[in-house]
Design a protein around this motif. Sequence first.
Motif, PDB file in Angstrom:
ATOM      1  N   ILE B 213      42.194  31.931  43.725  1.00 36.28           N
ATOM      2  CA  ILE B 213      43.583  32.136  43.312  1.00 36.28           C
ATOM      3  C   ILE B 213      44.112  33.343  44.076  1.00 36.28           C
ATOM      4  O   ILE B 213      43.342  34.201  44.502  1.00 36.28           O
ATOM      5  N   CYS B 218      46.026  35.981  40.059  1.00 43.31           N
ATOM      6  CA  CYS B 218      44.954  36.592  39.286  1.00 43.31           C
ATOM      7  C   CYS B 218      45.526  37.726  38.433  1.00 43.31           C
ATOM      8  O   CYS B 218      45.213  37.845  37.252  1.00 43.31           O
ATOM      9  N   ILE B 221      47.700  36.285  35.554  1.00 43.00           N
ATOM     10  CA  ILE B 221      46.991  35.499  34.540  1.00 43.00           C
ATOM     11  C   ILE B 221      45.865  36.302  33.879  1.00 43.00           C
ATOM     12  O   ILE B 221      45.806  36.416  32.667  1.00 43.00           O
ATOM     13  N   LEU B 222      45.002  36.894  34.701  1.00 40.83           N
ATOM     14  CA  LEU B 222      43.833  37.555  34.111  1.00 40.83           C
ATOM     15  C   LEU B 222      44.104  39.003  33.727  1.00 40.83           C
ATOM     16  O   LEU B 222      43.581  39.494  32.734  1.00 40.83           O
ATOM     17  N   LEU B 223      44.898  39.695  34.526  1.00 37.71           N
ATOM     18  CA  LEU B 223      45.168  41.102  34.216  1.00 37.71           C
ATOM     19  C   LEU B 223      46.464  41.244  33.430  1.00 37.71           C
ATOM     20  O   LEU B 223      46.851  42.331  33.031  1.00 37.71           O
ATOM     21  N   ARG B 224      47.142  40.153  33.271  1.00 35.26           N
ATOM     22  CA  ARG B 224      48.385  40.099  32.493  1.00 35.26           C
ATOM     23  C   ARG B 224      49.425  41.097  32.978  1.00 35.26           C
ATOM     24  O   ARG B 224      50.169  41.680  32.206  1.00 35.26           O
ATOM     25  N   LEU B 235      39.239  43.009  42.921  1.00 36.83           N
ATOM     26  CA  LEU B 235      38.395  42.388  41.892  1.00 36.83           C
ATOM     27  C   LEU B 235      37.938  40.987  42.281  1.00 36.83           C
ATOM     28  O   LEU B 235      36.837  40.557  41.945  1.00 36.83           O
ATOM     29  N   MET B 236      38.845  40.244  42.981  1.00 35.99           N
ATOM     30  CA  MET B 236      38.541  38.851  43.310  1.00 35.99           C
ATOM     31  C   MET B 236      37.461  38.712  44.375  1.00 35.99           C
ATOM     32  O   MET B 236      36.937  37.635  44.599  1.00 35.99           O
ATOM     33  N   LYS B 237      37.176  39.788  45.075  1.00 36.18           N
ATOM     34  CA  LYS B 237      36.164  39.771  46.152  1.00 36.18           C
ATOM     35  C   LYS B 237      36.435  38.615  47.129  1.00 36.18           C
ATOM     36  O   LYS B 237      35.670  37.647  47.216  1.00 36.18           O
TER      37      LYS B 237
ATOM     38  N   LEU D  94      30.946  38.366  40.146  1.00 36.78           N
ATOM     39  CA  LEU D  94      31.939  39.263  40.765  1.00 36.78           C
ATOM     40  C   LEU D  94      32.034  40.591  40.024  1.00 36.78           C
ATOM     41  O   LEU D  94      32.837  41.442  40.381  1.00 36.78           O
ATOM     42  N   PHE D  96      33.331  40.903  37.223  1.00 39.85           N
ATOM     43  CA  PHE D  96      34.741  40.885  36.843  1.00 39.85           C
ATOM     44  C   PHE D  96      34.913  41.522  35.466  1.00 39.85           C
ATOM     45  O   PHE D  96      34.196  41.170  34.528  1.00 39.85           O
ATOM     46  N   PRO D  97      35.867  42.433  35.330  1.00 45.51           N
ATOM     47  CA  PRO D  97      36.043  43.147  34.070  1.00 45.51           C
ATOM     48  C   PRO D  97      36.272  42.192  32.898  1.00 45.51           C
ATOM     49  O   PRO D  97      37.041  41.240  33.019  1.00 45.51           O
ATOM     50  N   ARG D 102      34.929  38.118  27.144  1.00 47.16           N
ATOM     51  CA  ARG D 102      35.706  36.893  26.914  1.00 47.16           C
ATOM     52  C   ARG D 102      34.809  35.689  26.689  1.00 47.16           C
ATOM     53  O   ARG D 102      35.094  34.817  25.870  1.00 47.16           O
ATOM     54  N   MET D 175      38.476  31.624  36.836  1.00 46.50           N
ATOM     55  CA  MET D 175      38.857  32.598  37.866  1.00 46.50           C
ATOM     56  C   MET D 175      37.963  33.813  37.918  1.00 46.50           C
ATOM     57  O   MET D 175      37.803  34.418  38.966  1.00 46.50           O
ATOM     58  N   GLN D 176      37.392  34.165  36.763  1.00 43.93           N
ATOM     59  CA  GLN D 176      36.514  35.342  36.761  1.00 43.93           C
ATOM     60  C   GLN D 176      35.304  35.163  37.672  1.00 43.93           C
ATOM     61  O   GLN D 176      34.658  36.139  38.041  1.00 43.93           O
ATOM     62  N   GLY D 178      35.632  33.740  40.593  1.00 38.50           N
ATOM     63  CA  GLY D 178      36.180  33.790  41.947  1.00 38.50           C
ATOM     64  C   GLY D 178      35.770  32.633  42.831  1.00 38.50           C
ATOM     65  O   GLY D 178      35.833  31.466  42.433  1.00 38.50           O
TER      66      GLY D 178
END
Lengths: 323, 323, 293, 293
Positions: B213, B218, B221-224, B235-237, D94, D96-97, D102, D175-176, D178
Motif C-alpha cells: 500500500i 498506510c 488506514i493504519l496510523l489513522r 514503517l512499511m519497509k 516488519l 510494525f507498531p 491488534r 498491511m502490517q 507489508g
Amino acid sequence: MTQRELQKKIRELKNLAAHHKLDIHEDLSRIASKIEGSESIDVTPWQRVELARHPNRPTTLEYIEKISDEYLELFGDRVFGDDPAMVGGIARIGGVAFTFIGHQKGKNMKENLRRNYGMAQPEGYRKALRLAYQAEKFGRPIITFVDTMGAFPGISSEERGISEAIARNLKEFSVLKTPIITTVIGEGGSGGAIGIAVADRVFMLENAVYSVISPEGCASILLRDAKKAQLAAGLMKMTARDLLSFGIIDGIVAEPPAGAHTDLSFVAARLKENILTHYKALSSKKLETVLKERSRRWLSFGEFYDPEEKEESFFKKFLPWGS
Amino acid sequence: MTQRELQKKIRELKNLAAHHKLDIHEDLSRIASKIEGSESIDVTPWQRVELARHPNRPTTLEYIEKISDEYLELFGDRVFGDDPAMVGGIARIGGVAFTFIGHQKGKNMKENLRRNYGMAQPEGYRKALRLAYQAEKFGRPIITFVDTMGAFPGISSEERGISEAIARNLKEFSVLKTPIITTVIGEGGSGGAIGIAVADRVFMLENAVYSVISPEGCASILLRDAKKAQLAAGLMKMTARDLLSFGIIDGIVAEPPAGAHTDLSFVAARLKENILTHYKALSSKKLETVLKERSRRWLSFGEFYDPEEKEESFFKKFLPWGS
Amino acid sequence: MARINVETFFQKLLPRTKRNLQYGMVDDRVFVQKEHKCPTCSNPVETDQLKENAFVCYHCNHHFRISAPERLRLLADNGEYQEFSGGLSSLNPLDFPDYEERFSAAKEKSGLDEAVKTVVCKIGGRETVVIVMSFQFMGGSMGSVVGEKITRAVLLAAQRGLPCVLFTASGGARMQEGIYSLMQMAKTSHAIALLERTRMPLIVVLTDPTTGGVTASFAMLGDITLAEPEALIGFAGPRVIEGTIKQKLPEGFQKSEFLQEKGFVDRVVPRKDLKKTLTFLIDAHIAIRGGKK
Amino acid sequence: MARINVETFFQKLLPRTKRNLQYGMVDDRVFVQKEHKCPTCSNPVETDQLKENAFVCYHCNHHFRISAPERLRLLADNGEYQEFSGGLSSLNPLDFPDYEERFSAAKEKSGLDEAVKTVVCKIGGRETVVIVMSFQFMGGSMGSVVGEKITRAVLLAAQRGLPCVLFTASGGARMQEGIYSLMQMAKTSHAIALLERTRMPLIVVLTDPTTGGVTASFAMLGDITLAEPEALIGFAGPRVIEGTIKQKLPEGFQKSEFLQEKGFVDRVVPRKDLKKTLTFLIDAHIAIRGGKK
Ligand SMILES: [Zn+2]
Ligand SMILES: [Zn+2]
C-alpha cells in the motif's frame, strides 16, 4: 461405408462429370436421393425456413430442461459480461455430466429484447469458449445447440471484436480435447452459427436450416431483389436434406409433421436419444481417434477441381492424421 | 549460498528468536547489513519515495529504447481495447529477441492523462498476458518493468474485472514456460505492481519502492492520520534495501546519487547489463529447472511460526519440485 | 492423453511439395483500380507514379487497393516467388444460377484466376509462405478454392517450418457456394490450429477491405496482426450495421486505427514500412530458435 | 519440454498429511455480528432464529456475515470436519507498531485464531478440502499465515485428488505485514496453478465482503465462481473509487448480481441453496472421472 461417405463419393463423381461436361447430373441426383431413402415430402425450403423461425419453436433451454436430469446454468465470459443470447452450463444425464452450450432466443417480445433475438455478441461466444475449456479440463463432452439468424451486427458487437470471438472459437473447438456434438435446432445463420458448431458430429432437426446467408440477404445481394427470398431459400440449398446430401451434416432428427413446436417432448426425446447414441459411439473411441477424425472432417469440406490430384484431394491423400 | 539465501537464514533465526522472546534482534540486524555490504547512506525511505515518483524519472519506454537494438511496440488485449498505461512489444538485443512489458507513466500532464498516470486497467493486464503467452509460444524471454502507484481504482476498471485480470496474471506468469525477469523501476504499488511481477528474478532500481500500500494509504488506514505518510514510508519497509534484506528481491540496480533521472544512460546501461547477465544465467539452465526454482521461490514467501515444522517450512521440506 | 503428433504428418508431406518450389520471376500482370482521381483527396493521380509509390497516393497517403501480383512485387525479395496450388478451380456445387458466368467475367476483368494466391518467397532473406487475397476478384470472396488454397498454404508452412504471412482483402463468403463457403471458415481456422502446434508464426496483414467470414476466421487468428492505414475491417459491413441501428456510424468506425484502439490490431503499418516491419518480425520469431541471419 | 511432474510431489506429501485427517466434531463457537437489527430492512432479529435460518434475515433475506465455524456447520455433512494447519501463527516481520496487540485483540474478540480455517470434510458424501475465511478476524486480511494455510490446503487438494471449495471474505491485505502480505497473492495463485494441472476443481464462493488483494488473487481463480446474494466484491473499495471519481457509485455496483452481469460470477446462489449447488457441482466434476455416486 457410412451414408455420409457414400454421399461424398457421389459428389466427387458429380464434380468430375461437371468438369468434363458430362451430363449425368440428373442420374446422380436420383441415386443420391435413393441412398437417403427419402420419400419426397411436400415441404418447400421456404416452409422449412418459416418453421425454423416459428415464434413457438422450442429453444435451447427448453431442450436442455427436457433432456437433462439436473442442470445448472453458468454465466459470464470473465472479461466483459454475460450474454443472454448465448446460454450454457453443466447438466447431468444419468451418470454422466455434460456441458451444454447454445444460442437462446426468447419466446415473446420482452424475452427477445433481453435475449437479442438469439443474436449473440462477443461475450456470448467467449462465454461459450470458456465453458468449452472448462468441459475439456474436466473431461465433459460438449453438446451445442445452434439457433440464431446470425451474430449481432451492431456497433457494440463490432467494437468488442465479434470477428475475433468467432474466429477463436472455430480454431479452438476444432482441437478441443473432448467430444463435441452439435445440433442445429432452428436457424443456423452464417458465422454466428458456426461459431459454436465445429464438432465431431453435426445434426439438424428436420425443419432447421443452415446457411451462409439468410434467404433475404441472398435475394437482395445475389438476385438483386429482396422480395425473392422464397426463391433464394431454394437456391441456397439450406435444408437438413440438402446438407445431408452434401455430407456437411451427419443426420437428421425427425420432427412431427407440423413442426417441433407442436410436440416438444417428442422432439426432445429424439434429440436426447440421438445425442446419447453418438456420445456413446464417440466415447468408445480413443480421444486421439476422435480428434483425428474431427481434423479430417473439417479439412475435407469444399468442392473444387484439382488437376494434379484428380479426384483425390490433397487432404485425403495427405491427411494430418494418416488415412 | 547466495546472498538471498543467507538473508533468509538470518530471518529464520530472527523469527525463532521472536517467538521465544529472545532479544537478539539488534545483533541480527547488524549482521544482516554487514552481509549486504551496505554503508549506510543518508537517504530516508520518504526521500526514496519522492525519487521513485520524480516527474522526470525515466519510464519503461525510455529504458526499452535505450536497451534494445530494435523494438516494435504491439497493441491491444484482443478483447476490449488497448491500454496506454501498459506497454509491450518485441525487442531485439544482439541476436536475441525479447518480449518487453511494462507500466507506462507520462512525462507531462497531457501524456499522463493519456497514460492514466501509469495506472493500468484490465485491458493493460490482459495485453500483458497476451504478450506473455506470445513470448512463451515463441521461446522469447520476458522482461517486465514495474512502475505504477497501483491498478486504476475506477468504475471502468472494476466492471471489466481488474481483479480477475490481475489474478489470472499471477497464476499464469507463475507457470509460464519461458524465463521472466522483472525490475521495479519506480513505484511498485500493490496488486497493480505484482500483476506483472511474478518472475524468476526480481530486481529494484536503487530508489524504487515496492509495497502493499502507498505510504499515504498506510498512514490514513493504519496510523489513522493521512499526514503521517513520511513515517509510514519507513514503517512499511518498502525500499530496495528492505526488500533485499527480506529476500523478496534478488538485487539492486544502482542509480546516480541524485536519482535515475539525472543520468538515464547510466541507469539504462546498468539495467541492460543486469538483465543480460541474469538472462544468460537463466537460459543456461534447463527450462524445467527454471520453473522448479520459480515455483519454490513463490511458495516460499511468508514469515510465520510453525510449531510442527519448527523453523523448517512445509514447502521447504515438501517442495513440489524436490529440495 | 498424448498430444497428436502433427510433425509426422508434415514430414510425410515434405518431399511432395518440395518439388514444386523452384523460384520463378514474378508475373508482372497487375490489377489496379482504373480511377484517375484519388478517392480520398480527389486529386488526380498517375498510375505510373502511383506504382512508384507502392500505390499510395502521393498527395494524401491514401492506400490504394492492390491485387496479389502487385503485393508480391512490393514484398518478395527481388519480386521473386513460386506459386503453388494454382491449378485448383471452382465448381458450382449448388448449381447456383450465373455463378460460372460471373466467375469467368471476374477472371477476365481482373487477370487473376482466383481471389487468393499462395506462394513461397523470400522476405528479408528468409523463406516464407505468403498468402495474398485480391479484392479485385469477386470481392475477394471465399469459396472452396480460396479455403483450400489457404489451408494448404498454412499447412505447408507448418510442414516446412516456415513463417507464414497472410494478406487479407475480402467482402466475405462466396455466397454462390452456400454452405461450402461457410465451412471454409472452420477449415482454414483448423489449419491454423495445426500450424500453432508447430510454433511457426502466422503474421496477418489486414488490408482494405476485410469483412464478413474472412474477418471472422483466419484474419483474426494471426500471432501478430498488422493492418494497413484506414483499411475497413469488420464482420458486418457498415451498411448492414446502419440498417440494424438506424443511424449513421461514427467517424473512423471499423477502420484499422479503430481496431488498434479496440485491441484487435497489433499495429497499423504504412505500406512503405511493411517490408521492414515484416522482416523484423519474421526475424524475431525465427532468430531465437536457432536460426541464423 | 516435458511437463513438470507435480504428481510425484503430491505422492510424497501423502503419508504425512493423511495422519491428521481424522474427523472430529465441529467446534461450535460461532461469531456473528451483535446487531439486533437487520442492516438491510432494520427489522429486529433474534440470534437464535437467525441461526435456524442459516443467518439469513427472515424478514428481507439479508445474508449476515458468518465466520468459519458457522459456515462449516451449515456446509459439512453432519457438521463434521477436520482442521489442519491450525497451529501456524503470525509473526511481525516488519516490526510494525501495535500489530501484536491488534492481533491478540482480534483473537479475543472473534474467538478465532486467524482469518482463515482450512479443513477436510464431506459435502454430499464426497471428501472435500474446504477453505473458509472469516471477515470477523481483522477484516479477513491476508498475511503470511493466511497465505500459507490457503496454499497448503490447495496443494492438499491437488495431492489427494480432492475437490476444493473456498469461501472468501476479506478486506484485502494484512498491511502490517507489508510486502510479505502482497507476496501471498502470488503464492496462493501459484498454488492454484499447480492444482489446475491435477484437474481437480476449485469452486470459489464469494461472500460479503471480498475486496482488495484477496479478490485480485485466489478469489477470481475458481473453475466455478459462485457468490452469495448482495455481497460486496471488488478490488478497490467503494470509498476509494468514490474518492477517485469524485461522485457517488451507481446502485448495486460491485454487488454479486452486478458481477454476474459483468461476466465474473458464474451464479449468485442464496445461502440456503448453497449446499445443494455445491453437492451437484462436486458431483459433476468427479462423477465423470470414474468416481461413483
Ligand atoms: Zn489522395
Ligand atoms: Zn432484513
